[in-house]
Design a protein around this motif. Structure first.
Motif, PDB file in Angstrom:
ATOM      1  N   THR A  23       0.876  -1.344  -0.545  1.00 43.15           N
ATOM      2  CA  THR A  23      -0.684  -0.002   0.018  1.00 43.15           C
ATOM      3  C   THR A  23       0.618   1.645   0.153  1.00 43.15           C
ATOM      4  O   THR A  23       0.767   2.577  -0.783  1.00 43.15           O
TER       5      THR A  23
ATOM      6  N   SER B 215      -6.796  -0.402   3.039  1.00 42.45           N
ATOM      7  CA  SER B 215      -6.788  -0.785   2.061  1.00 42.45           C
ATOM      8  C   SER B 215      -6.414   0.985   1.443  1.00 42.45           C
ATOM      9  O   SER B 215      -6.608   1.709   2.251  1.00 42.45           O
ATOM     10  N   LEU B 216      -5.744   0.427   0.235  1.00 41.16           N
ATOM     11  CA  LEU B 216      -4.799   1.289  -0.497  1.00 41.16           C
ATOM     12  C   LEU B 216      -5.889   2.303  -0.724  1.00 41.16           C
ATOM     13  O   LEU B 216      -6.161   3.550  -0.781  1.00 41.16           O
TER      14      LEU B 216
ATOM     15  N   ILE C  41      -6.896   4.463   2.398  1.00 44.93           N
ATOM     16  CA  ILE C  41      -5.939   5.791   2.784  1.00 44.93           C
ATOM     17  C   ILE C  41      -6.354   6.592   2.362  1.00 44.93           C
ATOM     18  O   ILE C  41      -5.743   7.568   2.272  1.00 44.93           O
ATOM     19  N   GLN C  42      -6.392   6.786   0.644  1.00 45.37           N
ATOM     20  CA  GLN C  42      -6.274   7.436  -0.754  1.00 45.37           C
ATOM     21  C   GLN C  42      -7.732   8.410  -0.333  1.00 45.37           C
ATOM     22  O   GLN C  42      -7.336   9.555  -0.491  1.00 45.37           O
TER      23      GLN C  42
ATOM     24  N   TYR D 208       1.718   1.368  -3.691  1.00 42.80           N
ATOM     25  CA  TYR D 208       1.435   1.962  -4.906  1.00 42.80           C
ATOM     26  C   TYR D 208       0.839   3.499  -4.487  1.00 42.80           C
ATOM     27  O   TYR D 208       0.006   4.450  -5.162  1.00 42.80           O
ATOM     28  N   ASN D 209       0.579   3.887  -3.162  1.00 34.65           N
ATOM     29  CA  ASN D 209       0.392   5.358  -2.192  1.00 34.65           C
ATOM     30  C   ASN D 209       1.573   6.320  -3.672  1.00 34.65           C
ATOM     31  O   ASN D 209       1.233   7.416  -3.367  1.00 34.65           O
TER      32      ASN D 209
END
Lengths: 575, 80
Positions: free
Chosen positions: A190, B60-61, B64-65, A193-194
């Motif tokens: 994560t 999860s990504l 987070i975003q 990819y962030n």
């Protein structure tokens, strides 16, 4: 391991001392790495100015000799090319190109190294590549030349071979860290990819430590001596109570654990680490297994200083340190007993005292994980210095039997040999500049490549001195670098002497010898300077002793024409 | 997981003081990312990492975003 969050707190500390300039270049996001690095440097009491290049600018920065990377005047350049970025590049290649991918990348890396060598004085810290497979060919990839895993492993191999041919380069083994922590801990998807961060928060402190371990060596802060307790540290059980037949070593009980530890210690000895024993025991009983137990790996000849008595361990370690003439901060002390460990930590805070796990089967893995014995060089067969340190012990014993110092010095039958720096001794000379802290006028650290530059330059005169006596050969005990100023004046850039030969007439011998050569070259004045550190106060009066005039604060000069030859018992080697 | 909102907020407030390097920081439910001093893209990921460790949870990504306020972050923690 200290956490990333704690490292960020250290980052804010103010520390005395000058900055070391470091440039960090990466092809992925390096902000956290730089923060961790700054924090870890301060955690180890080092101030640093770190220049962080923009994302993925390695080639651009290195090609431009006016780039920020070079203009920040770095002592160290850290290069981090991530395996993730490498993979992105790999998949753009044809099958044919993939088969030589590792060679192509290593050529690129070597050209980076050459650029750095041309445009800066920096040492290179090249991170190696974490290995992972894309598993598009299963395990068959292991025998497929065009697979990614095949090429990454080859690349790491090539990094090793190329690194071994290049004195500017130090390899930071982040693959080793990934192996220890596991890929799942080292890499956080994560996070990646962030924001293209390739090292997890959990792994960052380990990577920072690996880099700082090398930086510490460059600053001369290395461990030279391992002091070991005996009972329940080098063998299981208590020799005084259990008797030699019943201690656990070899096949008895958990003996294999201690055999492995002893094997490791023997390897350390062969790599140049001094091994000493510090035990609460009667000396005769303590030595018995070393002499007679068939399964002991370590023997008396492996031990440079053997101290077994009923004094407290701090006193004994201090005695060992003084006898061997090494710094307290170069000692690692292992002992299973928390009381002894705490006593030594309390009384001798400079000594490194690992907090050994309770279970002896965990000792070795724990000690290895701490990486106490980082080094910047390795002398192969010449590394083992046990004989030399043992001879030093014998000299100390004999010293007591003479009436006057002069009698004693004469009895040693000392003979010295003078050489210029040369290809054979350059690595050892560099190592001495890195390791000598006490008798060191200016404490300028040189790498092997610096030394090679100096010895090939017309602007310097170089001297290295070997000494031997009836007990043995000390090897190189002193070195001097004189920088030319003009046809009449020169400058004593470096004068280092091993503390083992202090007050034996070597100071006088060296000075006589330099003055003789300088006069022959037509020089009239030798200038010098004293740069104080917290360890070199022993040389603050050397200039007066050698006949120099003080001409300013810590500035000295020696008129060569009126120099009076100093008395010494050391004779010149007849060649 | 049985977590009390008040406790989460107290924990978060202390953590943010530390990570945002701001002793004065006080929790506000509607405070928006990038408008809070010290809450940038770098410290955001640190914050997430610390929260995950503290509560043994994983975001999860996508989650987070898409966190834009402190309130949303608290709700997300409580939903795990």
């Amino acid at each position: 391991m200290i956490s990333f969050r704690e490292l960020k707190k250290y980052r804010k500390l103010e520390i005395d001392g000058k900055n070391i300039n470091i440039s960090v270049l990466g092809d992925c996001s390096t902000q956290y790495l730089v923060q961790a690095l700054e924090g870890y440097l301060k955690y180890k009491n080092i101030n640093a100015y770190i220049y962080e290049a923009d994302y993925n600018q390695i080639k651009l920065q290195l090609l431009d000799k006016h780039s920020e990377t070079y203009s920040s005047n770095p002592r160290i350049i850290v290069l981090y090319q991530s395996v993730e970025h490498l993979y992105d590049e790999f998949i753009t290649k044809t099958i044919g190109e993939r088969e030589t991918f590792a060679e192509d990348i290593i050529d690129e890396i070597k050209s980076n190294w050459s650029l750095i060598a041309n445009y800066s004085d920096a040492q290179i810290l090249q991170l190696n590549f974490c290995e992972y497979d894309d598993l598009t060919l299963g395990q068959y990839a292991n025998k497929t030349v065009s697979s990614f895993i095949f090429q990454v492993r080859k690349l790491n191999y090539l990094l090793q071979t190329e690194g071994s041919n290049n004195n500017l380069v130090n390899i930071v083994d982040i693959l080793g860290i990934q192996n220890r922590l596991g890929r799942e801990t080292f890499f956080d998807s994560t996070l990646f990819y962030n924001s293209k961060v390739t090292i997890s928060f959990a792994a960052l402190p380990y990577v920072a430590k690996a880099i700082v371990d090398i930086v510490l060596q460059m600053q001369g802060k290395m461990k030279k001596c391992l002091v070991c307790d005996l009972d329940n540290t080098l063998w299981g059980g208590v020799i005084g109570d259990d008797g030699m037949e019943n201690i656990e070593i070899g096949e008895l009980g958990q003996g294999r654990v201690f055999s492995s530890l002893q094997e490791w210690i023997k390897e350390l000895k062969q790599k140049g680490i001094i091994i000493a024993i510090c035990s609460k025991n009667n000396e005769g009983i303590a030595k018995e297994p070393f002499e007679h137990h068939p399964d002991m790996i370590l023997h008396l000849e492996d031990i440079s200083a053997f101290v077994a008595n009923w004094e407290d361990k701090a006193t004994n370690i201090k005695y060992i340190q003084e006898s061997l003439n090494i710094g307290l901060d170069s000692i690692v002390f292992i002992d299973d007993n928390p009381f002894e460990r705490n006593l030594v930590r309390e009384m001798l805070p400079e000594v490194e005292v690992p907090e050994l796990p309770e279970d002896p089967s965990l000792y070795l893995e724990y000690l290895r994980s701490q990486n106490y014995f980082e080094t910047l060089s390795y002398m192969g067969d010449d590394a083992d210095r046990t004989e030399m340190y043992k001879a030093e012990f014998s000299r100390r014993e004999e010293e007591k039997t003479f009436e006057t110092v002069t009698d004693y010095l004469q009895s040693l039958e000392m003979v010295a040999e003078t050489e210029n720096f040369n290809a054979e001794n350059a690595a050892r000379i560099a190592q001495l500049t890195q390791r000598s802290n006490q008798f060191n006028l200016r404490t300028i650290r040189y790498t092997t490549s610096d030394i090679e530059m100096i010895m090939n330059s017309d602007n310097y005169l170089t001297f290295s001195f070997k000494l031997k006596d009836k007990y043995g050969d000390y090897g190189i005990v002193s070195l001097v670098i004189v920088k030319k100023i003009d046809s009449e004046q020169c400058f004593l850039d470096t004068w280092i002497m091993s503390c083992r030969v202090l007050k034996r007439g070597m100071e006088e011998y060296v000075m006589n010898r330099i003055v003789q050569t300088l006069r022959e070259c037509g020089y009239k004045i030798l200038q010098s300077e004293y740069i104080p550190t917290n360890k070199n106060s022993m040389v603050q009066n050397i200039f007066a002793d050698m006949g120099f005039d003080e001409i300013g604060e810590r500035q000295y000069q020696l008129p060569l024409e009126t120099y009076k030859v100093l008395e010494t018992n050391i004779k010149e080697e007849a060649l | 997981m049985n977590m009390n909102k008040k406790e989460v907020i107290i924990f978060l407030e202390e953590l943010c003081k530390d990570i945002f390097d701001d002793e004065e920081y006080t929790y506000s439910e509607s405070a928006i990312r990038d408008e809070v001093d010290g809450w940038d893209s770098l410290t955001h990921l640190e914050l997430i990492s610390e929260i995950q460790n503290e509560y043994s949870i994983k975001f999860s990504l996508d989650e987070i975003q898409h966190i834009t306020t402190m309130g949303e972050l608290v709700e997300l923690i409580l939903s795990k």
